[in-house]
Design a protein around this motif. Structure first.
Motif, PDB file in Angstrom:
ATOM      1  N   GLU A   1       5.938 -11.672 -10.245  1.00  0.00           N
ATOM      2  CA  GLU A   1       6.252 -11.409  -8.846  1.00  0.00           C
ATOM      3  C   GLU A   1       7.504 -10.535  -8.809  1.00  0.00           C
ATOM      4  O   GLU A   1       8.457 -10.798  -9.547  1.00  0.00           O
ATOM      5  CB  GLU A   1       6.506 -12.709  -8.086  1.00  0.00           C
ATOM      6  CG  GLU A   1       5.301 -13.628  -8.001  1.00  0.00           C
ATOM      7  CD  GLU A   1       5.627 -14.925  -7.263  1.00  0.00           C
ATOM      8  OE1 GLU A   1       5.051 -15.162  -6.194  1.00  0.00           O
ATOM      9  OE2 GLU A   1       6.476 -15.675  -7.782  1.00  0.00           O
TER      10      GLU A   1
ATOM     11  N   SER B   1       0.956 -10.276  -9.991  1.00  0.00           N
ATOM     12  CA  SER B   1       0.171 -11.155  -9.128  1.00  0.00           C
ATOM     13  C   SER B   1       0.566 -10.960  -7.664  1.00  0.00           C
ATOM     14  O   SER B   1      -0.292 -10.912  -6.780  1.00  0.00           O
ATOM     15  CB  SER B   1       0.364 -12.625  -9.523  1.00  0.00           C
ATOM     16  OG  SER B   1       1.731 -13.000  -9.424  1.00  0.00           O
ATOM     17  N   ARG B   2       1.872 -10.853  -7.394  1.00  0.00           N
ATOM     18  CA  ARG B   2       2.379 -10.606  -6.029  1.00  0.00           C
ATOM     19  C   ARG B   2       3.574  -9.665  -6.136  1.00  0.00           C
ATOM     20  O   ARG B   2       4.427  -9.844  -7.010  1.00  0.00           O
ATOM     21  CB  ARG B   2       2.851 -11.896  -5.342  1.00  0.00           C
ATOM     22  CG  ARG B   2       1.757 -12.831  -4.895  1.00  0.00           C
ATOM     23  CD  ARG B   2       2.352 -14.095  -4.287  1.00  0.00           C
ATOM     24  NE  ARG B   2       3.026 -13.839  -3.030  1.00  0.00           N
ATOM     25  CZ  ARG B   2       4.310 -14.115  -2.780  1.00  0.00           C
ATOM     26  NH1 ARG B   2       5.079 -14.616  -3.729  1.00  0.00           N
ATOM     27  NH2 ARG B   2       4.826 -13.883  -1.598  1.00  0.00           N
TER      28      ARG B   2
ATOM     29  N   LYS C   1       0.976  -6.081  -2.889  1.00  0.00           N
ATOM     30  CA  LYS C   1      -0.175  -6.802  -3.433  1.00  0.00           C
ATOM     31  C   LYS C   1       0.065  -8.294  -3.249  1.00  0.00           C
ATOM     32  O   LYS C   1       1.107  -8.822  -3.661  1.00  0.00           O
ATOM     33  CB  LYS C   1      -0.347  -6.476  -4.918  1.00  0.00           C
ATOM     34  CG  LYS C   1      -1.509  -7.210  -5.591  1.00  0.00           C
ATOM     35  CD  LYS C   1      -1.584  -6.855  -7.072  1.00  0.00           C
ATOM     36  CE  LYS C   1      -2.731  -7.581  -7.756  1.00  0.00           C
ATOM     37  NZ  LYS C   1      -2.805  -7.279  -9.202  1.00  0.00           N
ATOM     38  N   GLY C   2      -0.870  -8.967  -2.598  1.00  0.00           N
ATOM     39  CA  GLY C   2      -0.763 -10.408  -2.404  1.00  0.00           C
ATOM     40  C   GLY C   2       0.313 -10.821  -1.430  1.00  0.00           C
ATOM     41  O   GLY C   2       0.758 -11.967  -1.438  1.00  0.00           O
TER      42      GLY C   2
END
Length: 377
Positions: free
Chosen positions: A141, A225-226, A345-346
């Motif tokens: 992240e 992921s984020r 993203k995310g």
């Protein structure tokens, strides 16, 4: 008689990164005095301050993750990373304690500069160096950023001749002379690129396509992921980059702060080589990978939206410092030619980020109506 022939893409990679003669592996002269070119962090510390404030905002949107990864691709001399970390220590000690700096660097020469720049910062999480081959992170992240990184990636050089897309190769002669020759295009991915972005190269025009940029975006996306990606570079959307106005392409060299048009007149490895970024292609691939467009603007509008004018008013800068900072936003210098792209993203947050008010956004792929319809920003 030619002793070696290669695509320009391979020639560019060899000239920049070869262990024996590569520009970045041996010269890599970034800065003012006695160097070849200068980037925004060296021009003025105001640039790094505003990027730091943007990163702090992005951290809040991510809800202050326990491990905040700050990944810089192509960190140059390390000036931007050092400045960001210094500002975080002064302004946001909580983020400073959580930040994990990762520097993606292929040049041993530049890594030495970066290690020197980051020494003594007393980071709780020491910086790590990787290259694209050794990038082994997962599910991170944070923020991935690059300032003048994508433009230096190897690119295919093509031309439209008699209705056929041709690829430009390079012939290396025994006497050191470098010549360019056109040959039939053998790599279908190059032609597919134009179909993919929906643009046709006009007859008689030359252009560059960086498939390497797309591959690297995919690699970087795979570890996240984020988070956010922030790209700052000179370039444009596809419709402009591959237009008759750019009929000779955007390939340029830099040496001694001089712009070089005829790059093949200089020995391989002796100059920096760059091509303008196709921001439409960059965004299109990121959207396909599940990113969301948060903003696209020129550097002038972006820094003004971040508050550069207020920073200049509040800080007692010398005349020289003020003029340097003004270079960042001057429309005839770095203000217009440099573009800024931010994707997420995310991240569910849908409020407008500080650097991209609606009136500052530039068209990239779609009309304003289509942007709103597709909820991309």
């Amino acid at each position: 008689m030619a002793i070696q022939t290669m695509t320009f893409r391979d020639f560019m990679e060899w000239s920049l990164l070869d262990p024996e003669i590569g520009y970045y592996t041996h010269r890599a002269k970034i800065g003012f005095t006695g160097n070849d070119f200068v980037t925004a962090p060296e021009v003025s510390p105001v640039f790094s301050l505003l990027i730091s404030e943007q990163i702090m905002e992005l951290d809040r949107y991510l809800e202050n993750p326990e491990k905040f990864y700050l990944i810089e691709a192509g960190p140059g001399n390390g000036t931007l990373m050092r400045s960001i970390l210094t500002y975080l220590r002064l302004i946001d000690s909580h983020l400073f304690d959580r930040v994990h700096p990762i520097l993606i660097e292929a040049s041993p020469v530049l890594r030495q500069f970066q290690e020197k720049q980051l020494s003594g910062l007393m980071l709780k999480n020491p910086p790590l160096w990787m290259d694209m081959q050794t990038l082994s992170l997962s599910n991170i992240e944070g923020v991935i950023l690059g300032n003048e990184f994508l433009d230096a990636l190897p690119a295919h050089w093509v031309s439209m001749t008699n209705g056929e897309l041709m690829e430009i190769h390079v012939e290396l002669e025994k006497d050191g002379i470098v010549k360019k020759v056109q040959k039939p295009l053998l790599n279908p991915e190059v032609k597919n690129y134009f179909d993919w972005i929906g643009v046709q190269l006009p007859e008689g025009c030359e252009a560059e396509i960086s498939l390497d940029a797309i591959s690297i975006l995919e690699k970087l996306d795979s570890v996240m992921s984020r988070g956010f990606m922030l790209w700052i570079d000179y370039g444009d959307r596809s419709a402009e980059k591959y237009s008759e106005r750019r009929n000779r392409g955007t390939l340029r060299g830099f040496k001694g702060h001089q712009l070089i048009d005829q790059v093949l007149d200089h020995p391989p490895g002796s100059i920096d080589l760059t091509v303008h970024v196709d921001f439409t292609g960059v965004l299109k691939r990121l959207l396909e990978l599940g990113h969301r467009l948060e903003g696209y603007s020129d550097q002038m509008s972006y820094l003004i939206a971040l508050g550069v004018e207020q920073v200049l008013e509040e800080n007692r800068l010398s005349e020289t410092e003020a003029l340097a900072a003004a270079t960042l936003i001057h429309p005839l210098q770095m203000g217009r030619i440099f573009k800024v792209l931010l994707t997420s993203k995310g991240v569910k947050q849908k409020e407008r980020l500080k650097g991209f008010p609606r009136e500052a956004l530039l068209p990239l792929l779609l009309s304003d109506h289509e942007y709103e319809k597709k909820d991309l920003i």
